[in-house]
Design a protein around this motif. Sequence first.
Motif, mmCIF file in Angstrom:
data_model
loop_
_atom_site.group_PDB
_atom_site.id
_atom_site.type_symbol
_atom_site.label_atom_id
_atom_site.label_comp_id
_atom_site.label_asym_id
_atom_site.label_seq_id
_atom_site.Cartn_x
_atom_site.Cartn_y
_atom_site.Cartn_z
ATOM 1 N N LYS A 1 0.157 -2.349 -8.625
ATOM 2 C CA LYS A 1 -0.436 -2.133 -7.124
ATOM 3 C C LYS A 1 -1.574 -1.305 -7.341
ATOM 4 O O LYS A 1 -2.561 -1.552 -6.506
ATOM 5 C CB LYS A 1 0.599 -1.158 -6.392
ATOM 6 C CG LYS A 1 1.753 -2.001 -6.041
ATOM 7 C CD LYS A 1 2.665 -1.049 -5.167
ATOM 8 C CE LYS A 1 4.016 -1.457 -4.575
ATOM 9 N NZ LYS A 1 4.806 -0.794 -3.707
ATOM 10 N N CYS A 2 -1.861 -0.748 -8.493
ATOM 11 C CA CYS A 2 -3.378 0.136 -8.794
ATOM 12 C C CYS A 2 -4.104 -0.204 -9.649
ATOM 13 O O CYS A 2 -4.635 0.494 -10.500
ATOM 14 C CB CYS A 2 -2.771 1.574 -8.786
ATOM 15 S SG CYS A 2 -1.937 2.277 -7.669
ATOM 16 N N GLU B 1 0.819 -1.291 0.031
ATOM 17 C CA GLU B 1 0.097 -0.034 -0.049
ATOM 18 C C GLU B 1 0.849 1.110 -0.021
ATOM 19 O O GLU B 1 0.454 2.371 0.000
ATOM 20 C CB GLU B 1 -0.880 -0.108 1.322
ATOM 21 C CG GLU B 1 -1.930 -1.149 1.161
ATOM 22 C CD GLU B 1 -2.647 -1.212 2.418
ATOM 23 O OE1 GLU B 1 -2.385 -0.599 3.412
ATOM 24 O OE2 GLU B 1 -3.831 -1.992 2.462
#
Length: 383
Positions: free
Chosen positions: A345-346, A317
């Motif tokens: 990650k996104c 995160e």
Amino acid sequence: MTLRTIMKKTVEDKLDRIADIWNYFIWDYNFCSNKIKFNEDVKTNYFGDILGYFKDTLDIVFTSNKHSNYTDKFSFTISFLQAVYIQQDFIQEMLEIFKTGIDKGVLKKDPTYYINRDLRNELVGHPIRKFEDKLISSTLFSYQAREDEIQYLRYHKNNNFKFESKTYKIAEIQDRHREFLEKYFDKILLKLKSILEEYLSELDKLENVIDKHDFKTVLKLVELYFEAIFKSDFAYDKASLSKIFDRRNEHIRYQNFIEKFYNDLRAAIAEKRNSVKDVFERNVVDKTSFESLSLPKIEIVFASSADTEEVKKARQETYYYEIGKIATKRNSRDFNFFSGILKAKCKSNNLVLSELEHMRKNISDKIEYYTSLRLICLELKEE
């Protein structure tokens, strides 16, 4: 704490305040540098050499060391008097740089200056002094001097070259020099305080314009009084900011960038105000007290297997590393690599994915690239 240590600490503190003003105001802002003698020589930052040399010689000037033999005492006396002499020259140079109106003619009338200087000149600078090839005086170090004194023998024309014994207490020389340094450091600080007070009044005007959101006028005043912020971040130059402002209604990335600039500008001005207050109101810090501090104990805690998953999740995160790399390595190869990590990650964040694609297509366009990056930072809370 010895008296000499207190002397050194007091002098060093004033020197540090002058150095802070130089580094954070004079060097960064034309409004401030225009108030002093900021010529081509000074722009080479030889003033930094003066500050460094000053610091290096403080220990020599305010030493309280004992000397076991004549040779050590002889070496100390020469280095001590020469260090005092050098610092006097530095003060004269600083008074000129900061346009205090005090020149060497004024210093020559000040006993805190000329008594120590005459002693150095007579004993170290010109132990055998002549004028038009005629002897004026000669001096010789005494073997009988006490530990806390400088004693020498003098033969001078004004005394028909009769033997004279001259004795000076080292502590008196040090205290006289301390008084000299403090007096003229205070005069320099007083001049700098007047410059900064005038500067802060100009920042008041800038803040009033910021509150009115008159961006074009803001940029003009920033250029006049706060130009260092133009170098503080990517695409913060005046030309880029003007173009971004003109496009603020086209996409949120442009409006966000302008708001970010406003926020950074307000924060930077507040920081400068606090810096001025700190320079003139902070207490003298006893740096020697830090030497006795012990390091805290470090306790190593091993995580369990269950904790490992939480740590791994927390790491996933965090986007600071990838964003930092994308910001500083603006080329296709590095961008593809680090943006790929960020995309992974996104992958469910459409705004981030869209702005990364916009950056890829505009990798050579500074404005498009960094306005998108700033919007990503806002989205991921990595400001």
